[in-house]
Design a protein around this motif. Structure first.
Motif, short mmCIF file in Angstrom:
data_model
loop_
_atom_site.label_atom_id
_atom_site.label_comp_id
_atom_site.label_asym_id
_atom_site.label_seq_id
_atom_site.Cartn_x
_atom_site.Cartn_y
_atom_site.Cartn_z
N SER A 170 0.82 -1.21 0.00
CA SER A 170 0.00 0.00 0.00
C SER A 170 0.85 1.26 0.00
O SER A 170 0.38 2.33 -0.43
CB SER A 170 -0.93 0.00 1.22
N ILE A 174 0.29 5.00 -1.90
CA ILE A 174 0.48 6.33 -1.30
C ILE A 174 1.46 7.14 -2.12
O ILE A 174 1.27 8.35 -2.34
CB ILE A 174 0.96 6.19 0.16
N GLY A 190 -7.53 2.96 -8.48
CA GLY A 190 -6.93 2.37 -7.29
C GLY A 190 -6.82 0.87 -7.38
O GLY A 190 -5.79 0.28 -6.99
N SER A 248 -7.41 -2.02 -0.41
CA SER A 248 -6.78 -0.74 -0.06
C SER A 248 -6.87 0.23 -1.24
O SER A 248 -7.18 1.42 -1.07
CB SER A 248 -5.32 -0.95 0.34
N LEU A 252 -8.77 3.96 -1.30
CA LEU A 252 -8.07 5.19 -1.68
C LEU A 252 -8.65 5.80 -2.95
O LEU A 252 -8.70 7.02 -3.10
CB LEU A 252 -6.58 4.89 -1.87
N TYR A 264 -9.63 9.77 2.73
CA TYR A 264 -8.33 9.17 2.46
C TYR A 264 -7.87 8.35 3.67
O TYR A 264 -7.40 7.21 3.53
CB TYR A 264 -7.28 10.25 2.16
N GLY A 268 -8.80 4.49 3.40
CA GLY A 268 -7.49 3.89 3.20
C GLY A 268 -7.14 2.90 4.29
O GLY A 268 -6.74 1.77 4.03
#
Length: 429
Positions: A170, A174, A190, A248, A252, A264, A268
């Motif tokens: 993940s 980010i 995503g 995840s 996001l 977020y 997330g």
């Protein structure tokens, strides 16, 4: 299809209920659309530094390349050349399945190739390297002072692996969000990047698993154990890691579409936690399944069919729903631009249908490679325009979104003129 210029953009006007006859089959979402993005009139523009992004991208790729060399020297090379070659070849099968699914999912609203490559390399190198660095200290931290072998194996498989591996995968998502919102602008984006990262991670992990299994099979003088490992990891569960990390990416992506900082964090962390739970369920189940000495795979296959297959089918249903949702969003937003004079109804039909896009590119290719590239760029710019506007409707328009809209409309106009110049006859008949 019209390819010779663009109609002038009209000024804002009151909604006309009789304009349904123009040919658009969706209702107006915003009577002022697409004016909601605002007028990109005189404004002080920030000085852009595109070279800085490329320098950072280059440094990131160099760091990942260094990590790949270290993984090869300290992890893969000790397996031996022959064993590594067999393991690498076997690992190509599941990763090809994952990449095929990602290609199908991404082709409707394609992402930049450089970011897709970066996501896969991060999964195959960066997340694996960080897992090796962080995994051992984390296992020592969660383990009792003198754990027995079974306890250590369970903690490593059901706690350390889900937590560390999913967190490191993940981290790549980010990073893409930090690079820019255009990479992850919605749920499908995503999921695509998460599946690529997970596919890269599984590729490297499978090389290690297949290599160790093949090495043990050679030592025992039989290959049944290797084929069993290949069957379980390569054929039955190629989407295991992709399913975990996709949760995840889904969270996001929803937050990115809504442009909410709170989402977020909430979605997330929620998606990451759910992915860790599924990962722990997958790894930890092997410690509790009954084992039949005469048929060791029977217990696992029953668990696989009753638990893992329904979970996988549910995730597939979610992805298919998101794919259909993307099509509806694109039609609605491009129809709004059509009512404002930017697209004719047949052009909207072409832009939202994969088959029509292919026919348009094939038609343009008859007039040369440049015409085909211009058509492809026009299609991609229109797709970005529709999806960007959908995202703006959920947030507050800013100078950046207005500039982005203007850039895309100018790009579409330039592509139209180029296609028109290349396809129009030189001599009138």
């Amino acid at each position: 299809m019209s390819t010779t210029g663009v109609p002038a953009r009209p000024g804002p006007a009151a909604p006309d209920p009789t304009d349904a006859g123009y040919g658009y089959d969706v209702d107006r979402l915003d009577p002022r659309a697409p004016e909601r993005m605002g007028d990109a009139g005189p404004q002080r523009r920030r000085r852009r530094r595109p070279w800085l992004r490329w320098v950072l991208f280059g440094l990131s790729f160099l760091a990942l390349a260094g990590g790949a060399v270290l993984l090869y020297v300290f992890i893969i090379l000790p397996l031996g050349f022959g064993t590594s070659l067999v393991a690498f070849t076997a690992a190509l099968v599941p990763v090809a399945i994952v990449l095929g699914a990602v290609w199908w999912l991404d082709r409707y609203t394609p992402q930049p190739r450089v970011s897709l490559i970066y996501a896969f390399i991060w999964g195959a190198v960066g997340s694996v390297a960080l897992t090796f660095v962080i995994g051992t200290p984390f296992t020592a931290w969660i383990s009792p002072s003198e754990p027995d072998q079974v306890t250590a194996q369970f903690l490593g498989a059901a706690v350390q692996a889900p937590v560390v591996e999913e967190a490191m995968k993940s981290a790549g998502l980010i990073g893409l969000l930090i690079w820019g919102r255009r990479y992850i602008a919605g749920p499908i984006d995503g999921v695509v990047y998460a599946a690529l990262i997970a596919g890269g991670f599984a590729f490297t992990e499978n090389i290690l698993y297949f290599g160790n299994s093949f090495h043990q099979a050679q030592a025992a003088g039989e290959v049944a154990g290797f084929w069993q490992t290949f069957f379980l990891r390569g054929l039955l569960s190629p989407f295991a890691h992709a399913s975990f990390t996709a949760l995840s990416g889904l969270g996001l992506g929803i937050a990115a579409e809504r442009r909410s900082l709170m989402l977020y964090f909430g979605l997330g962390v929620g998606g990451l936690s759910l992915g860790m739970i599924l990962h722990a369920l997958w790894n930890g189940s092997s410690f509790f399944l009954p084992v039949d000495p005469e048929n060791p795979l029977a217990g696992f296959l029953r668990y696989y069919v009753t638990v893992q297959v329904p979970i996988f089918l549910l995730l597939v249903a979610i992805v298919l729903f998101l794919r259909l949702r993307e099509r509806r969003i694109l039609r609605r937003q491009l129809s709004e631009y059509g009512r404002a004079g930017w697209f004719a109804p047949p052009e909207v039909d072409m832009l939202v249908a994969m088959g029509a896009r292919r026919r348009a590119e094939k038609w343009a290719s008859r007039h040369g490679a440049v015409a085909r590239m211009a058509m492809r760029d026009l299609i991609r710019a229109a797709i970005q325009l529709g999806m960007e506007r959908h995202s703006v409707l959920h947030g507050k328009p800013s100078d950046r979104t207005r500039r982005r809209e203007r850039e895309l409309l100018e790009r579409i106009t330039a592509d139209r003129r180029l296609i028109g110049a290349l396809t129009a006859p030189v001599v009138r008949r």
